[in-house]
Design an enzyme around this catalytic site. Sequence first.
Site, PDB file in Angstrom:
ATOM      1  N   GLU A   1       0.817  -1.221   0.000  1.00 40.95           N
ATOM      2  CA  GLU A   1       0.000   0.000   0.000  1.00 40.95           C
ATOM      3  C   GLU A   1       0.845   1.264   0.000  1.00 40.95           C
ATOM      4  O   GLU A   1       0.478   2.266  -0.604  1.00 40.95           O
ATOM      5  CB  GLU A   1      -0.950   0.013   1.195  1.00 40.95           C
ATOM      6  CG  GLU A   1      -2.107  -0.971   1.066  1.00 40.95           C
ATOM      7  CD  GLU A   1      -1.780  -2.353   1.596  1.00 40.95           C
ATOM      8  OE1 GLU A   1      -0.604  -2.600   1.934  1.00 40.95           O
ATOM      9  OE2 GLU A   1      -2.696  -3.201   1.689  1.00 40.95           O
TER      10      GLU A   1
ATOM     11  N   PHE B   1     -12.160  -7.060  13.166  1.00 43.82           N
ATOM     12  CA  PHE B   1     -11.040  -7.503  12.342  1.00 43.82           C
ATOM     13  C   PHE B   1     -10.654  -6.413  11.344  1.00 43.82           C
ATOM     14  O   PHE B   1     -11.507  -5.867  10.652  1.00 43.82           O
ATOM     15  CB  PHE B   1     -11.424  -8.785  11.586  1.00 43.82           C
ATOM     16  CG  PHE B   1     -10.339  -9.264  10.654  1.00 43.82           C
ATOM     17  CD1 PHE B   1      -9.120  -9.691  11.165  1.00 43.82           C
ATOM     18  CD2 PHE B   1     -10.531  -9.250   9.279  1.00 43.82           C
ATOM     19  CE1 PHE B   1      -8.114 -10.113  10.311  1.00 43.82           C
ATOM     20  CE2 PHE B   1      -9.521  -9.673   8.416  1.00 43.82           C
ATOM     21  CZ  PHE B   1      -8.302 -10.106   8.939  1.00 43.82           C
ATOM     22  N   GLN B   2      -9.390  -6.098  11.302  1.00 44.80           N
ATOM     23  CA  GLN B   2      -8.830  -5.054  10.424  1.00 44.80           C
ATOM     24  C   GLN B   2      -9.487  -3.691  10.636  1.00 44.80           C
ATOM     25  O   GLN B   2      -9.635  -2.903   9.707  1.00 44.80           O
ATOM     26  CB  GLN B   2      -8.901  -5.471   8.949  1.00 44.80           C
ATOM     27  CG  GLN B   2      -7.975  -6.660   8.655  1.00 44.80           C
ATOM     28  CD  GLN B   2      -7.743  -6.919   7.184  1.00 44.80           C
ATOM     29  OE1 GLN B   2      -8.598  -6.626   6.336  1.00 44.80           O
ATOM     30  NE2 GLN B   2      -6.578  -7.452   6.856  1.00 44.80           N
TER      31      GLN B   2
ATOM     32  N   LYS C   1     -17.691  -0.470   4.921  1.00 44.51           N
ATOM     33  CA  LYS C   1     -18.098  -1.435   3.904  1.00 44.51           C
ATOM     34  C   LYS C   1     -19.607  -1.373   3.620  1.00 44.51           C
ATOM     35  O   LYS C   1     -20.038  -1.464   2.470  1.00 44.51           O
ATOM     36  CB  LYS C   1     -17.714  -2.846   4.342  1.00 44.51           C
ATOM     37  CG  LYS C   1     -17.901  -3.877   3.246  1.00 44.51           C
ATOM     38  CD  LYS C   1     -17.263  -5.207   3.590  1.00 44.51           C
ATOM     39  CE  LYS C   1     -17.317  -6.135   2.369  1.00 44.51           C
ATOM     40  NZ  LYS C   1     -16.711  -7.449   2.665  1.00 44.51           N
TER      41      LYS C   1
ATOM     42  N   MET D   1      24.248   8.569   3.822  1.00 48.48           N
ATOM     43  CA  MET D   1      24.094   9.874   4.451  1.00 48.48           C
ATOM     44  C   MET D   1      24.294   9.787   5.962  1.00 48.48           C
ATOM     45  O   MET D   1      24.937  10.631   6.564  1.00 48.48           O
ATOM     46  CB  MET D   1      22.720  10.472   4.117  1.00 48.48           C
ATOM     47  CG  MET D   1      22.549  11.901   4.577  1.00 48.48           C
ATOM     48  SD  MET D   1      23.794  13.026   3.907  1.00 48.48           S
ATOM     49  CE  MET D   1      22.937  13.696   2.485  1.00 48.48           C
TER      50      MET D   1
END
Lengths: 157, 564
Positions: free
Chosen positions: B50, B112-113, B162, B474
Amino acid sequence: MEEAARRVISVIVINEASVLSRITDLFSGRGYNITSLTVAPIPESRYSRLTIVTSGSVRVMEQITKQLHKLIPVLKVIEHADLVEKEMALVKFPISENLSDISTLCSAYNGNIVNVSEEVIIAMVADEPKRVDYFLSAVKRFHPKEIVRSGAVALER
Amino acid sequence: MQISGAQMVIEALIAENVDTIFGYPGGAIMNVYDEIYKQNSFKHILARHEQAAVHAAEGYAKASGKVGVAMITSGPGFTNAVTGLADAYMDSVPMVVISGQVPMSLIGTDAFQEIDAVGISRSCTKHNYLVTDAADLPRILKEAFYIARTGRPGPVHVDIPKDVTAQIATFDYSKPVELETYKPNINGNLRQIKKAMEAIAEAKRPLFYLGGGIINSNAGEEIRKLVQMTGIPAVETLMARGTLRFDDPLLISMLGMHGSYAANMAMSETDLVIGLGARFDDRVTGKLSEFAKNAKVIHVDIDPASISKLVNADFPIVGDLKNVATSMIEIAKTTIDKERYTPWLDTIANFNKLHPLSYKEDTVELKPQWIIQRVGELLGDDANISTDVGQHQMWTAQFYPFSRPRQWITSGGLGTMGFGFPAAMGVKVADPSRVSINFTGDGSILMNVQELMTTVEYKLPVINIILNNNYLGMVRQWQTLFYNKRHSSTDLSIQPDFVKLAEAFGGIGYRVGTKEEFDAALKDAVEKNVVAFIDVKVHRLENVMPMVPAGGSLFNMMLEYKEK
């Protein structure tokens, strides 16, 4: 560095979900102070009004004002110069304390006894925040059990 | 039209003329993905993470000037995307990121999620929405695109539960956006512009300080004209590279921590800073109290909060640069005498002669700066240049010959390692006719290396040039300079075989140790037009110079450092 002075700003926002967190997140995220914050809907409108007591230098205040303005639901930010400012406090005393003494003190600070039950006396004052400070130190001798302050509200004169 | 929330998302994207979106499906966003499957109006590119999807949308937006769109699912899908949101927020990239959320009835139950996505994105987006009713979706999506691209651009996040994507409601996208609390000021105050122009006419050593806002407002042409007709020299910030052509005699180069000696000295000596779409970032100013100490400041910006935030502006002008610059050009025609600044230009020429941007060639090992210059010689304007973050990024900003706005795509504000490869992929989508180069390091490339799969699958031939010094260069440089060479956790001697890695995904890999090998590899990669890794072994201990140590004054530069 400039002195950080106490300042009062009013913010008019659209009354919608999570608008308060947008404001408080901005303050915490950028390291600005909130001394007190009050919020309530403005009658007959889709707006709410927040009164924020904060502190900062002139530069910090300018940033706070601009950053608040940048938030999408913010309509107006008013940095008060000449204002009427009031704060309310509720104080709970044991019933054993002297009712009339408390009542007299309250009236000197624009307040009164609002509730007396079997066990407690509840007093209310509404005055300038500084004077609320004085009141709260004056009532110490009556052994207050609980104190709640509302935070300031303000209107431009 | 009565349609589902998911269909509304599709209709809105079509109405916004979106041609490509980047994303990754998952449970909470499946209704929308089902509608994506059924349509042919825009392309969906399946990134392999993502974060990469959002960076790709950023690259697309930066290269095209259009609003980038990314789509992700709830929970981990969203949290993976946060770095991309923050990156876009810091660099003012117009973007709409749509995420799925658990159904409304489950919000707040630790489902969930489930994660409080708008709670997380609030501080790293320009604005965000949690959609609670499909009837609001058309308005919210339209506002999201409008807010993303207007004013100071930025990412807008729309979180859709959803059940809202399944809900049927009326879709009407024709209503114009009405936001009474959001009205960016685009026309600068003319009286203030006139005052600023008077100050320019009176100044002896004025200096244009060009920032990324120029690119965002598509004001490149106007700024070139303004610089040319006033004859005033200019420095560019990291984000403004490409505003002026690299060979413009009035361009002094980049300023700041790794800016050129001449650019930093010019900023220290100027009597009038003309800041255009720049935000006086700490990597630019160094020690604030010493920054342009004797100068008055003109500051033009679309974001009022950027003005006088760090450096007090004597002439604040809030407005869109394209409009303000047009007004400035008009006034300059009659008020500015080019000759006036000739002695100032001579002073700057001397700074340039004294310590030009340079590096020392090595007889044995390749120097990273040479590689960058060489790509510039071979591809020049025909390439779009993305980078990751670190030494290679600074060298590219210093040494690539940029010739136009939007040629240069980098993560400036947030400094996100792993940005370059997915961004270069988005750039290739936006501008397919040009070569998409990603200069990267052996550290950065491994963050989002999975995009080899996406670029191979969708035939997006990004050429990754890995300036490989087996170090997190760096950080290693800072450890060398400021931590007495204690190279804590920066030695990357153990590495994958980058050639085989590219090949494992179906790309092509080259291992390069000489100039000839590099030329051959680049030529071959461009000709074959495939996803490529060019693994270039470069001098391990090369430092980015000049350098203003963090918090130091711009005029106190380290010009070189000799390894003992």
